[in-house]
Design a protein around this motif. Sequence first.
Motif, short mmCIF file in Angstrom:
data_model
loop_
_atom_site.label_atom_id
_atom_site.label_comp_id
_atom_site.label_asym_id
_atom_site.label_seq_id
_atom_site.Cartn_x
_atom_site.Cartn_y
_atom_site.Cartn_z
N GLN A 1 0.84 -1.19 0.00
CA GLN A 1 0.00 0.00 0.00
C GLN A 1 0.88 1.24 0.00
O GLN A 1 1.84 1.33 0.76
CB GLN A 1 -0.92 0.01 1.22
N VAL A 2 0.52 2.17 -0.84
CA VAL A 2 1.22 3.44 -0.94
C VAL A 2 0.18 4.53 -0.80
O VAL A 2 -0.72 4.65 -1.64
CB VAL A 2 1.97 3.59 -2.28
N VAL A 3 0.28 5.31 0.25
CA VAL A 3 -0.76 6.29 0.56
C VAL A 3 -0.15 7.67 0.72
O VAL A 3 0.68 7.89 1.60
CB VAL A 3 -1.53 5.89 1.84
N GLU A 4 -0.60 8.60 -0.11
CA GLU A 4 -0.15 9.98 -0.04
C GLU A 4 -1.11 10.81 0.81
O GLU A 4 -2.30 10.50 0.91
CB GLU A 4 -0.06 10.61 -1.44
N SER A 5 -0.58 11.87 1.36
CA SER A 5 -1.39 12.81 2.10
C SER A 5 -0.73 14.17 2.06
O SER A 5 0.45 14.29 1.72
CB SER A 5 -1.59 12.36 3.55
N GLY A 6 -1.50 15.19 2.40
CA GLY A 6 -0.95 16.53 2.50
C GLY A 6 -1.32 17.48 1.38
O GLY A 6 -0.95 18.66 1.42
N GLY A 7 -2.04 17.00 0.40
CA GLY A 7 -2.44 17.88 -0.69
C GLY A 7 -3.55 18.81 -0.28
O GLY A 7 -4.16 18.67 0.78
N GLY A 8 -3.81 19.77 -1.13
CA GLY A 8 -4.86 20.73 -0.86
C GLY A 8 -4.66 22.00 -1.65
O GLY A 8 -3.87 22.06 -2.59
N LEU A 9 -5.38 23.02 -1.24
CA LEU A 9 -5.32 24.33 -1.88
C LEU A 9 -4.28 25.20 -1.18
O LEU A 9 -4.31 25.34 0.05
CB LEU A 9 -6.68 25.01 -1.84
N VAL A 10 -3.37 25.76 -1.97
CA VAL A 10 -2.29 26.58 -1.44
C VAL A 10 -2.21 27.87 -2.22
O VAL A 10 -2.38 27.88 -3.44
CB VAL A 10 -0.93 25.84 -1.52
#
Length: 116
Positions: A3-12
């Motif tokens: 499993q490879v799970v990304e996080s931390g994205g959003g509007l900047v």
Amino acid sequence: QVQVVESGGGLVQPGGSARLSCAVSGNIFTIYVMGWYRQAPGQQRELVATISRSDTTNYANSVKGRFAISRDNAKNTVHLQMNSLKPEDTAVYYCKVRDSWSNEFWGQGTQVTVSS
């Protein structure tokens, strides 16, 4: 199963910063290279940065001096610190890992939008 799970994205906001994280778990023994790729609308997926097990790094010219990749081998995680973000950095960012047998595993991606 890996499993490879990304996080931390959003509007900047333009000029702002964001930090992406990627956690790898499952049936993987030795992660050799970890990296970040991105795909903007209408564009091909491109390499952003990679880091080897020995901490050798490679960056796309477009992000040099602004982004920094790091990894924690013990935790099987990789991070991408993104500073001085530009609208053209807007993309889906994908984490990829490669093990010592050259098997590759991809995350599902996390959206980063740089906009006012």
